[in-house]
Design a protein around this motif. Structure first.
Motif, short mmCIF file in Angstrom:
data_model
loop_
_atom_site.label_atom_id
_atom_site.label_comp_id
_atom_site.label_asym_id
_atom_site.label_seq_id
_atom_site.Cartn_x
_atom_site.Cartn_y
_atom_site.Cartn_z
N LEU A 270 0.83 -1.20 0.00
CA LEU A 270 0.00 0.00 0.00
C LEU A 270 0.86 1.26 0.00
CD1 LEU A 270 -2.91 -0.75 2.51
CD2 LEU A 270 -3.01 -0.74 0.02
N ARG A 275 -1.07 4.40 -1.63
CA ARG A 275 -2.41 4.29 -1.04
C ARG A 275 -2.26 4.40 0.48
NH1 ARG A 275 -5.74 -0.34 -4.47
NH2 ARG A 275 -5.41 0.59 -6.53
N GLN A 282 -7.35 6.63 -0.69
CA GLN A 282 -7.41 5.18 -0.90
C GLN A 282 -6.43 4.50 0.03
OE1 GLN A 282 -9.19 3.32 -3.65
NE2 GLN A 282 -8.72 1.71 -2.20
N ASP A 286 -11.87 2.66 0.13
CA ASP A 286 -11.93 3.74 -0.85
C ASP A 286 -12.67 4.93 -0.23
OD1 ASP A 286 -12.20 5.39 -3.02
OD2 ASP A 286 -13.15 3.91 -4.33
#
Length: 505
Positions: A270, A275, A282, A286
């Motif tokens: 991630l 993210r 995100q 989400d």
């Protein structure tokens, strides 16, 4: 020593969210506060931001307008370090970089009086290292606030190797006078909270990686069965994966690669992808406008249960029995080994073994394992797993029993310790090791985890409630299943169990 008097000058270096929050706390406690930042105008902007926050409190009738004016009047933005020379206490809240902090402390030591207390708000750096090379290392101490500082109760008072114990006592009393809940801790990696909390994130990340369940289901189980305010995935999305992953890596490196603190490849991916959670839009979830939040998985049943049998003492599951009776299910109690039976199904609280392993070793047919709950009387969800030979009919009967008692039922893969149980056992294990190594007293460790990260119960108190022997057995089964030092039980748990003593006194 007593707390610093309210007229003692406090200086805060760093006008970011944490520094501004600390300055607000000190000013609300009555201290004149100087706020400095090396970015031109940042300190003034921070004071204006604090005043706006206080204004919102006035609008909500949580603060008098006159009190707002008095607090803001005590906040003085300054543009040079030289202005801090007469401060009684300086708290730095700058970038988490050892060299940068050391350089600042050397400047402050040359600038401030010999009695000035030099405190660092570091969350992970060694106070001993920060003080090394100073002429007066005994004046350096950690004063670790939690974000947002005006709201979070905990302050870790961190003593390095050279820190004067009287100084630690003064800042402990000062934090109390500021309305905080302070704890004493030694300067070891992660102090109390950032060390003991690692398993909370690590076990959910591992369960996800091993296909136990999806993020929404694992988070819901920690909240609705474990009583935690947030699950690990929603919490790391809130913290930011760059920050959370960096702290894990820091603790892992500081403990020379001890696999108990091993970072997660899932989280690294991630971070590598950018993210980072809420702040990037995100993470595990989400956060784009209109994005739907996934729901936890649930099992349903059309069956109707009339009665069940409880054999012997089912341990913590005993708290479930009044709930079953209240739902109209007849409960028959008889001698046995702590099992629940309904129809063809055999239900048992997990002991850290795989369901299929336990069914084979204990000669149990149609075995369905139940996860731990903080309070079976009020929990709204429970995790179950089952052995490979458990029939669909037996699973349905077990689900029907639990659903009839008002519990939402979430299935997880047959992995050792399910979700809440393994998380709590690992938290207790890390807390026990911290206690063994003198990082903090049992009372301070449990208080730190409740006040600092909002745990529903201190991990040591939780282990005592479950039984030290049971907690130890779960860890031993986890270690046997995985064959890793990650789950090695703390020597303190073994010793307390052997002595028949208690973790708290």
């Amino acid at each position: 020593m007593a707390a610093l008097p309210s007229n003692a000058q406090v200086a805060v270096i760093g006008a970011g969210a944490m520094g501004a929050g600390i300055a607000q706390v000190a000013a609300q406690a009555g201290h004149p506060v100087m706020l400095y930042d090396n970015r031109p105008g940042a300190a003034s902007q921070a004071v204006q931001g604090i005043d706006r926050q206080l204004g919102r409190l006035v609008e909500k009738d949580r603060l008098d307008a006159s009190a707002r004016e008095a607090i803001t009047a005590r906040l003085q933005p300054v543009e040079t370090l030289d202005a801090l020379g007469e401060a009684h206490l300086v708290i730095e809240a700058i970038v988490e970089n050892l060299q940068v902090k050391q350089d600042l402390l050397r400047q402050l030591e040359a600038l401030c009086t010999v009695d000035c207390i030099l405190a660092s708000n570091t969350s992970s750096l060694s106070i001993t290292s920060l003080a090394a090379g100073l002429c007066r290392p005994q004046r350096v101490i950690g004063m670790h606030f939690f974000n947002p500082a005006p709201l979070m109760a905990l302050v870790e008072i961190v003593s390095g190797l050279a820190t004067d114990p009287a100084l630690a006592a003064t800042l402990y009393d000062t934090a109390k006078a500021w309305g905080k809940q302070p704890v004493h801790t030694r300067s070891t990696p992660g102090f109390i909270v950032n060390r003991v909390a690692r398993p909370f994130y690590a076990e959910s990340l591992r369960l996800l990686q091993e296909g136990a369940a999806d993020c929404a289901s694992l988070d819901a189980l920690l909240r609705e069965a474990g009583g935690f305010r947030m699950g690990a995935f929603e919490l790391t999305d809130l913290i930011g994966h760059d920050v959370n992953y960096a702290v894990t890596c820091s603790v892992f490196d500081a403990f020379h690669g001890d696999f108990r603190f091993q970072p997660s490849l899932v989280q690294k991916e991630l971070v590598d992808a950018g993210r980072l959670g809420r702040k990037s839009g995100q993470g595990f979830y989400d956060y784009a406008a209109g994005a739907e939040r996934p729901q936890a998985a649930e099992l349903h049943s059309q069956a109707r249960v009339e009665r069940c049998v409880v054999e012997g003492q089912p341990g913590p599951l005993h708290a479930l029995l009044p709930r079953l009776r209240a739902s109209g299910i007849g409960v028959t109690e008889r001698a046995g080994s702590g099992l629940l039976r309904v129809g063809d199904a055999t239900l048992a609280l997990s002991d850290g073994r795989l369901a299929s392993q336990r069914a084979q070793e204990d000669g149990l047919r149609n075995l369905v394992l139940l996860d731990l709950a903080l309070d079976y009387a009020s929990a709204s969800r429970i995790a179950i797993s089952w052995s490979a030979d458990t029939t669909a009919q037996a699973r349905d009967q077990a689900v029907a029993l639990l659903r009839q008692a008002g519990l939402q039922v979430t299935a997880v893969a047959d992995l050792p310790g399910l979700v809440v149980l393994r998380t709590v056992a690992c938290l207790a294990n890390e807390a026990a090791d911290a206690m063994l190594q003198g990082v903090g007293t049992p009372g301070d460790i449990d208080l730190a985890m409740c006040a600092g990260v909002n745990y529903p119960q201190g991990p040591l108190a939780w282990a005592e409630q479950l039984g030290v022997g049971y907690t130890l057995k779960v860890l031993e089964h986890l270690q046997h299943s995985y064959g890793e030092t990650r789950y090695r039980p703390s020597l303190l748990l073994r010793r307390i169990h052997a002595e028949g003593g208690r973790l708290h006194g």
